[in-house]
Design an enzyme around this catalytic site. Structure first.
Site, PDB file in Angstrom:
ATOM      1  N   HIS A   1       6.949   6.260  -4.437  1.00 14.20           N
ATOM      2  CA  HIS A   1       7.702   5.019  -4.158  1.00 14.20           C
ATOM      3  C   HIS A   1       7.569   4.035  -5.094  1.00 14.20           C
ATOM      4  O   HIS A   1       6.990   4.149  -6.053  1.00 14.20           O
ATOM      5  CB  HIS A   1       6.617   4.120  -3.035  1.00 14.20           C
ATOM      6  CG  HIS A   1       7.028   5.021  -1.526  1.00 14.20           C
ATOM      7  ND1 HIS A   1       5.834   5.384  -0.805  1.00 14.20           N
ATOM      8  CD2 HIS A   1       8.021   5.326  -0.918  1.00 14.20           C
ATOM      9  CE1 HIS A   1       6.094   5.753   0.289  1.00 14.20           C
ATOM     10  NE2 HIS A   1       7.593   5.684   0.405  1.00 14.20           N
TER      11      HIS A   1
ATOM     12  N   CYS B   1      -0.117   0.847   0.559  1.00 12.51           N
ATOM     13  CA  CYS B   1       0.348   1.712   1.739  1.00 12.51           C
ATOM     14  C   CYS B   1      -0.376   1.287   3.193  1.00 12.51           C
ATOM     15  O   CYS B   1      -0.008   1.497   4.071  1.00 12.51           O
ATOM     16  CB  CYS B   1       0.097   3.218   1.725  1.00 12.51           C
ATOM     17  SG  CYS B   1       0.214   3.477  -0.085  1.00 12.51           S
TER      18      CYS B   1
END
Ligand code: CIR
Length: 263
Positions: free
Chosen positions: A168, A255
């Site tokens: 990411h 996250c």
């Protein structure tokens, strides 16, 4: 008051026993649930210590990666947008998150285009814009749909690129304050942070780039002493949190929570 680093709320989800089946780019062994629960509890406690309300959702065994709640939504002051994760095994996690957002926000929208894919880990919200990294999980259609949805709230979306081979965009960067971004050099070298103050993580400590600034604290993964000392010297109040088990699944500090202040 900087909206990009000050939050009244966070949502987390405890890891489920199915975490051993979580997605990973490279298999470095199975995460240990007991140790992960300990790390998770320390993470939640640190968020709470800053005065925020932290909603802890129960484990979802049907979704091995569901501890990584960040990927399911984008939370802005005006409302939330439910994502459409690009990992097929994670698509259903977004629908599981929607009612929890509806309980806290007046407005909850969703990415719905069948060709649109976007995960929260690719989105960095700063004081002036929303940067979204195109990645293996986030595509141009997903970014364009997000831009259309948040424009009426006055937010500008800028498409950037997640470095190749990196899960990411935020695997490699974090916002430290309204003007400052912690980044790996492989990402900052792309020039995508022009106009910001950049602190590069020392070579060999790339995994420390995924931190979170949450109110007065910077939460960072334990085990990266040069990055810790750098942040400390720059005046940030650093809290190290064990991340060995999440790291086996390519997960880090950002996250594990959705962070927001509903207007
Ligand atoms: C995945 O591959 O989707 C999970 N194992 C890790 C997700 C990490 N999320 C994030 O960086 N926002």
């Amino acid at each position: 008051m900087s909206a990009s680093i000050r939050f009244t709320h966070a949502i987390t989800r405890r890891p489920a026993a199915s975490i051993i089946r979580g997605l990973r780019a490279v298999d470095t062994g199975s995460p240990d649930l007991t140790r992960m629960l300990d790390h998770h509890a320390a993470y939640v406690a640190a968020l709470r210590e800053t005065g925020a309300t932290v909603v802890e959702l129960p484990p979802l065994d049907a979704f091995p990666d569901s501890v990584f709640v960040e990927d399911t939504a984008l939370c802005l002051p005006e409302g939330a947008v439910v994502m459409r994760p690009g990992a097929p095994s994670r698509l259903g996690e977004a629908a599981e998150m929607a009612p929890n957002l509806a309980a806290l926000y007046r407005e909850v929208m969703a990415i719905t285009g069948p060709e649109s894919f976007i995960e929260g880990g690719d989105i960095l919200v700063t004081e002036r814009e929303i940067l979204v990294g195109r990645s293996a999980r986030t595509n141009a259609a997903g970014i364009a749909e997000l831009a259309r949805l948040v424009a009426p709230w006055g937010h500008k979306v800028r498409e950037v690129h997640t470095p190749p081979g990196i899960l990411h965009f935020k695997t490699d960067c974090s916002l430290l304050d309204a003007e400052t971004i912690l980044s790996t050099t492989r990402l900052s070298a792309s020039g995508c942070f022009a106009g910001y103050r950049i602190i590069d993580v020392p070579e060999g400590e790339e995994a420390a780039a995924n931190t979170i600034r949450f109110n007065d604290l910077v939460l960072m993964p334990a085990g990266f002493p040069r990055t810790r000392d750098l942040l400390d010297a720059a005046g940030y109040q650093v809290r190290e949190i064990g991340n060995s088990e999440c790291a086996k699944l390519d997960g880090g500090m950002s996250c594990l929570s959705l962070r927001f202040t509903p207007a």
